[in-house]
Design an enzyme around this catalytic site. Structure first.
Site, PDB file in Angstrom:
ATOM      1  N   GLY A  14       0.872  -1.168   0.000  1.00  0.00           N
ATOM      2  CA  GLY A  14       0.000   0.000   0.000  1.00  0.00           C
ATOM      3  C   GLY A  14       0.905   1.213   0.000  1.00  0.00           C
ATOM      4  O   GLY A  14       1.819   1.310  -0.807  1.00  0.00           O
TER       5      GLY A  14
ATOM      6  N   SER B 176       3.275   3.243   2.753  1.00  0.00           N
ATOM      7  CA  SER B 176       3.730   3.057   4.131  1.00  0.00           C
ATOM      8  C   SER B 176       3.431   4.253   5.035  1.00  0.00           C
ATOM      9  O   SER B 176       3.158   4.074   6.220  1.00  0.00           O
ATOM     10  CB  SER B 176       5.217   2.703   4.163  1.00  0.00           C
TER      11      SER B 176
ATOM     12  N   CYS C 172       6.101  -5.405   0.327  1.00  0.00           N
ATOM     13  CA  CYS C 172       6.227  -4.042  -0.196  1.00  0.00           C
ATOM     14  C   CYS C 172       6.126  -3.010   0.938  1.00  0.00           C
ATOM     15  O   CYS C 172       7.025  -2.939   1.772  1.00  0.00           O
ATOM     16  CB  CYS C 172       5.233  -3.821  -1.321  1.00  0.00           C
TER      17      CYS C 172
ATOM     18  N   HIS D 108       5.052  -8.265  -4.781  1.00  0.00           N
ATOM     19  CA  HIS D 108       3.674  -8.626  -4.388  1.00  0.00           C
ATOM     20  C   HIS D 108       3.347 -10.080  -4.751  1.00  0.00           C
ATOM     21  O   HIS D 108       2.747 -10.325  -5.797  1.00  0.00           O
ATOM     22  CB  HIS D 108       2.675  -7.700  -5.096  1.00  0.00           C
TER      23      HIS D 108
ATOM     24  N   GLU E  74       1.052 -11.870  -3.656  1.00  0.00           N
ATOM     25  CA  GLU E  74      -0.400 -12.099  -3.653  1.00  0.00           C
ATOM     26  C   GLU E  74      -1.028 -11.777  -5.007  1.00  0.00           C
ATOM     27  O   GLU E  74      -2.188 -12.114  -5.243  1.00  0.00           O
ATOM     28  CB  GLU E  74      -1.065 -11.288  -2.522  1.00  0.00           C
TER      29      GLU E  74
HETATM   30  N1  GLN Z   1       6.061   2.953  -2.431  1.00  0.00           N
HETATM   31  C1  GLN Z   1       5.203   2.517  -1.373  1.00  0.00           C
HETATM   32  C2  GLN Z   1       5.660   3.079  -0.021  1.00  0.00           C
HETATM   33  O1  GLN Z   1       6.593   3.760   0.029  1.00  0.00           O
HETATM   34  C3  GLN Z   1       5.097   1.015  -1.310  1.00  0.00           C
HETATM   35  C4  GLN Z   1       4.428   0.498  -2.547  1.00  0.00           C
HETATM   36  C5  GLN Z   1       3.684  -0.785  -2.380  1.00  0.00           C
HETATM   37  O2  GLN Z   1       3.425  -1.258  -1.271  1.00  0.00           O
HETATM   38  N2  GLN Z   1       3.292  -1.355  -3.478  1.00  0.00           N
HETATM   39  O3  GLN Z   1       5.065   2.808   0.968  1.00  0.00           O
END
Ligand code: GLN
Length: 179
Positions: free
Chosen positions: A46, A48, A75, A161, A163
């Site tokens: 997502g 962070s 991620c 990812h 999933e």
């Molecule tokens: N770039 C996002 C971050 O810094 C992480 C991206 C992702 O979870 N797909 O949180």
């Protein structure tokens, strides 16, 4: 076994399907009380910074710091489980840099090599990079020479990812370690 999936942002249903396909039961985690009956917690990707705010708002931030639940972070989840330039849980002694691949390659797919000579379709979305690990860290996945997945004790960090594929390899490796 009940596996918790942090359900404050996206990628929840995809992880849910992956975990259910391994035969485990899923509990969506939105509040500290949801941590009570689970054997492990998945922190999905997502964003962070937003995830950190939502975790603090729901009081899950302190609850997760205090618990010793095994965590699989993908991620943004991997950023939070490791050590980053921003505040994280630091449950794994690895350094992770956010948005490492920059704008041009914000999202890309790349074949990953996995322990035991397996291959995996890596889906990277504004992915971070694991820039340093420690003696207790076990690398388990590589894209070219770069480590993109690792384990420390019962915790796992993946910069991609899993999933978003039908391949359960990484969920199974993590779940196997919880038994
Ligand atoms: N770039 C996002 C971050 O810094 C992480 C991206 C992702 O979870 N797909 O949180």
């Amino acid at each position: 076994m009940n596996i918790g999936i942090l359900a404050l942002q996206g990628a929840v249903s995809e992880h849910k399907i992956s975990v259910q396909n391994t035969g485990m039961n899923v509990i969506e985690v939105k509040n500290p009380i949801d941590l009570q009956n689970i054997s492990g917690l998945i922190m999905p990707g997502g964003e962070s910074t937003t995830l950190r705010k939502l975790l603090k708002h729901s009081k899950l931030w302190e609850a997760i710091i205090e618990s010793d639940l095994p965590i699989m972070g993908t991620c943004a989840g991997a950023i939070l489980i490791g050590k980053s330039q921003d505040e994280t849980f630091g449950k794994m002694n690895i350094q992770i840099d956010r948005n490492y691949y920059g704008r041009q390659k914000e999202s890309f797919e790349k074949e990953i090599s996995v322990v035991n000579n397996r291959k995996f379709k890596g889906v990277f979305i504004r992915a971070p990079a694991i820039t340093s690990i420690n003696a207790e860290t076990k690398p388990i996945a590589w894209a070219d020479e770069d480590i993109v997945g690792c384990i420390e004790g019962k915790n796992m960090a993946l910069t991609f990812h899993p999933e978003l594929t039908d391949d359960l390899t990484f969920h199974k490796i993590w779940l196997e370690g919880l038994k």
